[in-house]
Scaffold this motif. Structure first.
Motif, mmCIF file in Angstrom:
data_model
loop_
_atom_site.group_PDB
_atom_site.id
_atom_site.type_symbol
_atom_site.label_atom_id
_atom_site.label_comp_id
_atom_site.label_asym_id
_atom_site.label_seq_id
_atom_site.Cartn_x
_atom_site.Cartn_y
_atom_site.Cartn_z
ATOM 1 N N PRO A 18 50.511 43.361 36.208
ATOM 2 C CA PRO A 18 51.687 44.037 36.775
ATOM 3 C C PRO A 18 52.863 44.105 35.793
ATOM 4 C CG PRO A 18 50.744 42.538 38.378
ATOM 5 C CD PRO A 18 50.031 42.289 37.092
ATOM 6 N N ARG A 31 45.155 40.060 44.663
ATOM 7 C CA ARG A 31 44.696 39.068 43.688
ATOM 8 C C ARG A 31 45.455 37.747 43.863
ATOM 9 N NH1 ARG A 31 41.664 39.865 39.180
ATOM 10 N NH2 ARG A 31 41.811 42.116 39.526
ATOM 11 N N ARG A 32 46.772 37.850 44.054
ATOM 12 C CA ARG A 32 47.562 36.634 44.249
ATOM 13 C C ARG A 32 47.205 35.948 45.568
ATOM 14 N NH1 ARG A 32 51.911 39.652 41.443
ATOM 15 N NH2 ARG A 32 52.347 40.734 43.396
ATOM 16 N N THR A 39 43.275 48.331 36.883
ATOM 17 C CA THR A 39 42.513 47.535 37.852
ATOM 18 C C THR A 39 41.007 47.592 37.645
ATOM 19 O OG1 THR A 39 42.333 49.369 39.439
ATOM 20 C CG2 THR A 39 44.307 47.984 39.568
ATOM 21 N N ALA A 77 47.387 36.488 36.868
ATOM 22 C CA ALA A 77 47.368 37.670 37.737
ATOM 23 C C ALA A 77 48.629 38.510 37.579
ATOM 24 C CB ALA A 77 47.212 37.245 39.197
ATOM 25 N N ASN A 78 49.721 37.900 37.137
ATOM 26 C CA ASN A 78 50.988 38.623 36.977
ATOM 27 C C ASN A 78 51.099 39.339 35.642
ATOM 28 O OD1 ASN A 78 52.033 37.947 39.496
ATOM 29 N ND2 ASN A 78 52.891 36.022 38.756
ATOM 30 N N GLY A 120 54.350 44.856 40.206
ATOM 31 C CA GLY A 120 54.509 43.404 40.336
ATOM 32 C C GLY A 120 55.354 42.985 41.509
ATOM 33 N N ALA A 175 47.612 43.805 42.951
ATOM 34 C CA ALA A 175 48.199 42.551 42.473
ATOM 35 C C ALA A 175 48.443 41.581 43.625
ATOM 36 C CB ALA A 175 49.511 42.844 41.744
#
Length: 488
Positions: free
Chosen positions: A460, A177-178, A44, A456-457, A466, A174
């Motif tokens: 993870p 971010r999503r 991160t 963004a995935n 994830g 994560a």
């Protein structure tokens, strides 16, 4: 019955062992958190804290407020940092780490011996002369025999807890971010619909004026008016989805009160000039996935427990009892006191329960953990491939809409406007082309959002974290799909 010298050795045995094992590595208030912080920082590039007192809480709160004040419009990196500092669920996960550290610390300590003292003859004058004082110290020698294994298992569980806390940290990062991408994309869609609404309002007014001159039938006017009404409904739906998406981001960042005034950008960043090549993403995932490391430790802990079960299958309870007995006699006014030592060994004879059932449970538990680890390894490789495939393909799709579809729709609309001004194209064709352009722009926004979500995935998929709970992201995506096609 054993002699006094041997008795002294038995009583000293736990004290000798206890000097060999310490729990200093588990007893600190932030035991294990350095590992969590270091592992998550790699993925991160952000700071995370374990808040355990008022001073730390005030410091983290001040840092969050400073980050909010510095940014007029909250970017994704700042949002992730705020979540890692302020998410209360993450702090609860760190408390679980403290729980595991305390368990590991406890495993280094020996079971306290039990002391019992009794007397006979008290309160009975005729027996007072033959008063007997008895004492007994009881300790579990099976716990002493398996101490090293117990500590090894507890240490493995502690390592698991550290990695689990790291996975939870990555998941919060994560998810945040999503959520940021979903919120920004939602507001960008709202902006596009509002611009379309302005164009539709103009077209509706034009249709009304044409109707007044008799150049447009009432049915054609109604079609334009209903288009405006439907577009207003889609705009309201998109605005609601944007508010919900922002609330999802707010929850992940742990904000409330005056901190809710933050703003997010009105549009997502432009597409990058090129995508990142990851030809070895499967190997990266197998090397770095923290949840895979947790599964490995689970197998290790189960294997250690299996060995422990095998060692204790025949003896389920074994205690050594050591003590003393003092007798006092009075004969011819002369007191005589005699003290004798005694030792008893107490254990269960495995006549009915031979431990085979426990052995079978241990074997099944080991096989389960081994198969779960193998399954996790297969899934990790597949998830890594899928994540990169989604990233690469969504980039191509978003670029296609940006470079081909939207420019062509814009050109069609421009040509329709020119031919309309030249009295070649009729009003209906011009309005139809305008609607199609609106639809293409919304599809382009969706495609760009999908690319940034896929991007963004990637982290993870390589490092873990994830998995996420159902959030407003699904609702936002559904709203975008309907706003991109419904009613146009």
């Amino acid at each position: 019955m054993i002699g006094l010298k041997k008795l002294t050795t038995v009583l000293a045995f736990p004290l000798v062992l206890s000097g060999c094992v310490t729990g200093t590595e588990y007893s600190g208030k932030e035991a294990g958190f350095t590992t969590v912080s270091n592992k998550t920082a790699i993925a991160t590039a952000k700071q995370t804290v374990w808040i355990q007192n008022q001073s730390q809480a005030r410091s983290a709160s001040a840092q969050v407020k400073s980050l909010l004040v510095q940014k007029k419009s909250l970017d994704v990196e700042t949002a992730v940092q705020i979540a890692l500092l302020n998410n209360k669920g993450l702090q609860a996960a760190y408390a679980d780490l403290g729980d595991s550290a305390a368990d590991a610390w406890q495993s280094t300590m020996f079971i306290n011996p039990t002391v019992s003292i009794g007397t006979t003859g008290m309160g009975t004058p005729e027996l007072e002369a033959f008063k007997t004082i008895e004492g007994m110290i009881t300790t579990n020698i099976l716990a002493l025999a398996t101490k090293n294994r117990d500590i090894a298992i507890a240490d493995t569980r502690f390592s698991q807890a550290q990695l689990t806390a790291a996975v939870r940290t990555l998941q919060v990062a994560a998810d945040t971010r999503r959520a940021w991408i979903g919120a920004v994309a939602a507001w960008e869609s709202v902006g596009q619909l509002q611009r379309a609404q302005a164009a539709a309002d103009a077209a509706s007014e034009l249709a009304e004026k044409l109707g007044e001159t008799g150049a447009m039938t009432k049915g054609a006017q109604a079609r334009e008016h209903v288009f405006v009404a439907e577009l207003a409904g889609e705009t309201a739906k998109a605005r609601l989805a944007a508010r919900l998406a922002k609330e999802e981001l707010t929850r992940l960042m742990g904000l409330w009160g005056s901190d809710l005034d933050y703003q997010v950008p009105n549009s997502l960043p432009s597409l990058p000039k090129s995508v990142v090549k990851r030809d070895t993403i499967e190997a990266e995932a197998l090397r770095n996935r923290i949840d895979l490391q947790v599964a490995k430790l689970e197998l290790e802990a189960t294997a250690r427990s299996y060995g422990l079960t095998e060692a204790t299958r025949y003896v389920t309870d074994l205690e050594i009892l050591t003590g003393f007995e003092t007798e006092r006699e009075i004969e011819d006014d002369e007191k005589k006191t005699r003290t004798t030592a005694q030792v008893e060994l107490e254990f269960v004879i495995p006549i009915f329960d031979t431990g085979k059932a426990r052995m079978r449970k241990a074997e099944v538990a080991y096989m389960r953990a081994a198969n779960q680890l193998a399954e996790k390894a297969v899934n990790v490789r597949s998830e890594a491939r899928s994540a990169y495939e989604a990233y690469r393909s969504n980039y191509d799709i978003a670029r296609h809409y940006r470079n081909n579809v939207v420019p062509l729709r814009t050109k069609v609309e421009e040509q329709s406007l020119l031919t309309y001004n030249g009295m070649i194209t009729n009003t209906f064709e011009l309005l139809t082309d305008t609607r199609d352009k609106i639809n293409s722009i919304l599809l382009s926004v969706n495609a760009k959002r999908d690319f940034w979500l896929a991007e963004a995935n990637l982290a993870p998929a390589i490092y873990g974290g994830g998995a996420s709970n159902a959030s407003a992201e699904t609702e936002v995506a559904a709203a975008f799909e309907s706003s991109g096609s419904g009613g146009h």
